[in-house]
Enzyme design. Structure first.
Site, PDB file in Angstrom:
ATOM      1  N   ASN A   1       2.101  -5.195  -3.149  1.00  0.00           N
ATOM      2  CA  ASN A   1       0.687  -5.469  -2.879  1.00  0.00           C
ATOM      3  C   ASN A   1      -0.055  -4.170  -2.609  1.00  0.00           C
ATOM      4  OD1 ASN A   1      -1.317  -7.634  -2.267  1.00  0.00           O
ATOM      5  ND2 ASN A   1      -1.283  -6.792  -0.186  1.00  0.00           N
TER       6      ASN A   1
ATOM      7  N   HIS B   1     -10.469  -5.764  -2.629  1.00  0.00           N
ATOM      8  CA  HIS B   1     -11.570  -5.547  -1.685  1.00  0.00           C
ATOM      9  C   HIS B   1     -12.652  -4.776  -2.434  1.00  0.00           C
ATOM     10  CE1 HIS B   1      -9.295  -6.939   1.768  1.00  0.00           C
ATOM     11  NE2 HIS B   1      -8.308  -6.125   1.477  1.00  0.00           N
TER      12      HIS B   1
ATOM     13  N   GLU C   1      -6.426 -10.493  -1.404  1.00  0.00           N
ATOM     14  CA  GLU C   1      -7.280 -10.235  -0.231  1.00  0.00           C
ATOM     15  C   GLU C   1      -8.743 -10.131  -0.648  1.00  0.00           C
ATOM     16  OE1 GLU C   1      -5.798  -6.900   2.096  1.00  0.00           O
ATOM     17  OE2 GLU C   1      -3.713  -7.490   1.774  1.00  0.00           O
TER      18      GLU C   1
ATOM     19  N   ASP D   1     -12.485  -9.929  -1.230  1.00  0.00           N
ATOM     20  CA  ASP D   1     -13.823  -9.974  -0.636  1.00  0.00           C
ATOM     21  C   ASP D   1     -14.719  -9.043  -1.439  1.00  0.00           C
ATOM     22  OD1 ASP D   1     -12.863  -7.530   0.446  1.00  0.00           O
ATOM     23  OD2 ASP D   1     -12.603  -8.359   2.443  1.00  0.00           O
TER      24      ASP D   1
ATOM     25  N   GLU E   1       0.800  -1.243   0.000  1.00  0.00           N
ATOM     26  CA  GLU E   1       0.000   0.000   0.000  1.00  0.00           C
ATOM     27  C   GLU E   1       0.824   1.280   0.000  1.00  0.00           C
ATOM     28  OE1 GLU E   1      -2.793  -0.399   3.232  1.00  0.00           O
ATOM     29  OE2 GLU E   1      -3.619  -2.258   2.440  1.00  0.00           O
TER      30      GLU E   1
HETATM   31  O1  G3I Z   1      -5.381  -7.721  18.899  1.00  0.00           O
HETATM   32  C1  G3I Z   1      -5.909  -6.489  19.359  1.00  0.00           C
HETATM   33  C2  G3I Z   1      -6.657  -6.662  20.659  1.00  0.00           C
HETATM   34  O2  G3I Z   1      -5.773  -7.112  21.638  1.00  0.00           O
HETATM   35  C3  G3I Z   1      -7.309  -5.341  21.025  1.00  0.00           C
HETATM   36  O3  G3I Z   1      -8.084  -5.526  22.172  1.00  0.00           O
HETATM   37  C4  G3I Z   1      -8.176  -4.833  19.901  1.00  0.00           C
HETATM   38  C5  G3I Z   1      -8.786  -3.489  20.207  1.00  0.00           C
HETATM   39  O4  G3I Z   1      -8.946  -2.708  19.048  1.00  0.00           O
HETATM   40  O5  G3I Z   1      -7.400  -4.708  18.738  1.00  0.00           O
HETATM   41  C6  G3I Z   1      -6.834  -5.935  18.303  1.00  0.00           C
HETATM   42  O6  G3I Z   1      -6.075  -5.686  17.177  1.00  0.00           O
HETATM   43  C7  G3I Z   1      -6.815  -5.497  15.981  1.00  0.00           C
HETATM   44  C8  G3I Z   1      -6.322  -6.514  14.964  1.00  0.00           C
HETATM   45  O7  G3I Z   1      -6.950  -6.274  13.725  1.00  0.00           O
HETATM   46  C9  G3I Z   1      -6.615  -7.962  15.376  1.00  0.00           C
HETATM   47  O8  G3I Z   1      -7.989  -8.198  15.446  1.00  0.00           O
HETATM   48  C10 G3I Z   1      -6.553  -4.093  15.491  1.00  0.00           C
HETATM   49  O9  G3I Z   1      -7.129  -3.147  16.373  1.00  0.00           O
HETATM   50  C11 G3I Z   1      -7.124  -3.920  14.111  1.00  0.00           C
HETATM   51  O10 G3I Z   1      -6.691  -2.663  13.602  1.00  0.00           O
HETATM   52  C12 G3I Z   1      -6.636  -5.015  13.195  1.00  0.00           C
HETATM   53  O11 G3I Z   1      -7.276  -4.839  11.958  1.00  0.00           O
HETATM   54  C13 G3I Z   1      -6.628  -5.453  10.864  1.00  0.00           C
HETATM   55  C14 G3I Z   1      -6.267  -4.405   9.828  1.00  0.00           C
HETATM   56  O12 G3I Z   1      -5.691  -5.041   8.702  1.00  0.00           O
HETATM   57  C15 G3I Z   1      -5.288  -3.385  10.377  1.00  0.00           C
HETATM   58  O13 G3I Z   1      -4.861  -2.538   9.381  1.00  0.00           O
HETATM   59  C16 G3I Z   1      -7.570  -6.487  10.263  1.00  0.00           C
HETATM   60  O14 G3I Z   1      -7.746  -7.558  11.200  1.00  0.00           O
HETATM   61  C17 G3I Z   1      -6.998  -7.034   8.958  1.00  0.00           C
HETATM   62  O15 G3I Z   1      -7.970  -7.802   8.305  1.00  0.00           O
HETATM   63  C18 G3I Z   1      -6.605  -5.892   8.052  1.00  0.00           C
HETATM   64  O16 G3I Z   1      -6.023  -6.410   6.901  1.00  0.00           O
HETATM   65  C19 G3I Z   1      -5.634  -5.455   5.905  1.00  0.00           C
HETATM   66  C20 G3I Z   1      -4.399  -5.970   5.222  1.00  0.00           C
HETATM   67  O17 G3I Z   1      -3.396  -6.228   6.172  1.00  0.00           O
HETATM   68  C21 G3I Z   1      -3.907  -4.993   4.158  1.00  0.00           C
HETATM   69  N1  G3I Z   1      -4.964  -4.679   3.227  1.00  0.00           N
HETATM   70  C22 G3I Z   1      -6.212  -4.204   3.828  1.00  0.00           C
HETATM   71  C23 G3I Z   1      -6.717  -5.224   4.849  1.00  0.00           C
HETATM   72  C24 G3I Z   1      -8.060  -4.774   5.410  1.00  0.00           C
HETATM   73  O18 G3I Z   1      -7.948  -3.604   6.162  1.00  0.00           O
END
Ligand code: G3I
Length: 302
Positions: free
Chosen positions: A169, A206, A235, A237, A127
């Site tokens: 990516n 996406h 990725e 969806d 990105e």
């Molecule tokens: O693990 C912590 C947890 O301990 C905490 O209590 C909670 C509170 O917010 O956060 C948890 O972490 C979260 C993590 O996902 C695990 O669930 C983060 O806040 C959250 O920001 C994170 O989101 C991820 C996101 O990337 C971050 O940018 C998504 O799961 C994940 O699907 C998403 O994936 C991205 C790709 O890497 C890049 N392309 C876009 C895609 C979708 O956004």
């Protein structure tokens, strides 16, 4: 074939999913994972904040668990991601200039070395291009270290794991007419011309109402492939999980010889980062949706 992975394999391709490590204890989840998929991407566990939470203190436990789950069952692993403006550890977010450049390169080297031989492809840089009409780079602390930060990351990754395919990516790079797509295309063309080690381009894909699937997607995939790189859907969806749109995406990949794999960004709708859009192939109860049947049929017919 009767599963996504087996059907894709018959076409010389893989079918993968993002996996969240904490769900590996959910047997409903792992039953589908182990049955359907032959490629795995860690949804968060290989990102910079996960693998280097303190500078020079690396943490691989959660990522290793996913890699071991996958490889012990014959699935391959895509690494995601070595360098990104987002999900940096706090210590890195506050860095700049040459110390940041060195820290980023050290991160790439250390992480790619740890997983050497276990990861078939890396999203080396994720990105890095701006949304909108500029076609240029996104501003970030990494970009401000110099425009050559991306190629420096690719060279470090190649040195650390010469056997891994190295990918760039990004998202919203699906529509061939968009400036962002053209910006990435020009970078990849330049890298190939100058011998920067890049092997593949990942299209996150996406798709939603704001950035929908468009019929020139196949042109995008084939145009990048013509530069001499593999292309992968990394990725996927689709908001609402239209069966016909999923079918079109699969048909587009199968139509491009160098489109060698498709990864969906989660298994069940409840696993999605956009769960309210119900964008995936399985219902939250684990049952197959019409989109699943469409994807399986497209893989078997193509
Ligand atoms: O693990 C912590 C947890 O301990 C905490 O209590 C909670 C509170 O917010 O956060 C948890 O972490 C979260 C993590 O996902 C695990 O669930 C983060 O806040 C959250 O920001 C994170 O989101 C991820 C996101 O990337 C971050 O940018 C998504 O799961 C994940 O699907 C998403 O994936 C991205 C790709 O890497 C890049 N392309 C876009 C895609 C979708 O956004």
């Amino acid at each position: 074939g009767t599963t996504l992975g087996a059907s894709a394999a018959e076409k010389g391709r893989y079918f993968g999913t993002a996996v969240a490590g904490f769900k590996l204890s959910d047997s409903a989840y792992t039953t589908i994972l182990n049955r359907e998929f032959n490629m795995v991407t860690a949804e968060n566990e290989m990102k910079m904040n996960a693998t280097e939470p303190q500078q020079n203190q690396f943490s691989y436990g959660a990522a290793d668990q996913i890699v071991n789950h996958a490889r012990s069952r014959g699935m391959s692993v895509r690494g995601h991601t070595l360098a990104w403006h987002s999900q940096q550890p706090g210590w890195m977010e506050s860095m700049s200039g040459s110390p940041l450049r060195q820290a980023m390169l050290n991160h790439v080297t250390q992480v790619a070395t740890h997983f050497r031989g276990q990861v078939v492809a890396w999203d080396v840089v994720n990105e890095a291009f701006a949304d909108g009409s500029s076609g240029g780079r996104r501003d970030s602390n990494l970009q401000r270290t110099g425009n050559d930060w991306i190629e420096a990351a690719f060279r470090a990754a190649r040195a650390a794991d010469p056997g891994a395919k190295l990918c760039y990516n990004d998202y919203n790079t699906d529509n061939w007419t968009h400036a962002k797509t053209q910006g990435v295309y020009n970078m990849v063309r330049d890298f190939k011309a100058r011998g920067v080690p890049i092997d593949c381009v990942g299209f996150q894909s996406h798709f939603n109402n704001e950035s929908p699937y468009v019929s020139n997607y196949r042109t995008t995939l084939s145009s990048f492939a013509a530069l001499g790189v593999d292309v992968q859907i990394t990725e996927l969806d689709i908001q609402g999980a239209s069966a016909s749109t999923y079918r079109s995406v699969v048909e587009d990949c199968l139509a491009v010889a160098r489109c060698n794999g498709i990864t969906v960004w989660g298994i069940r709708d409840s696993d999605s980062w956009r769960a309210s859009q119900t964008p995936l192939l399985f219902n939250s109860n684990g049952s197959k949706k019409p989109a699943y049947d469409a994807v399986l049929a497209a893989l078997n017919n193509g």
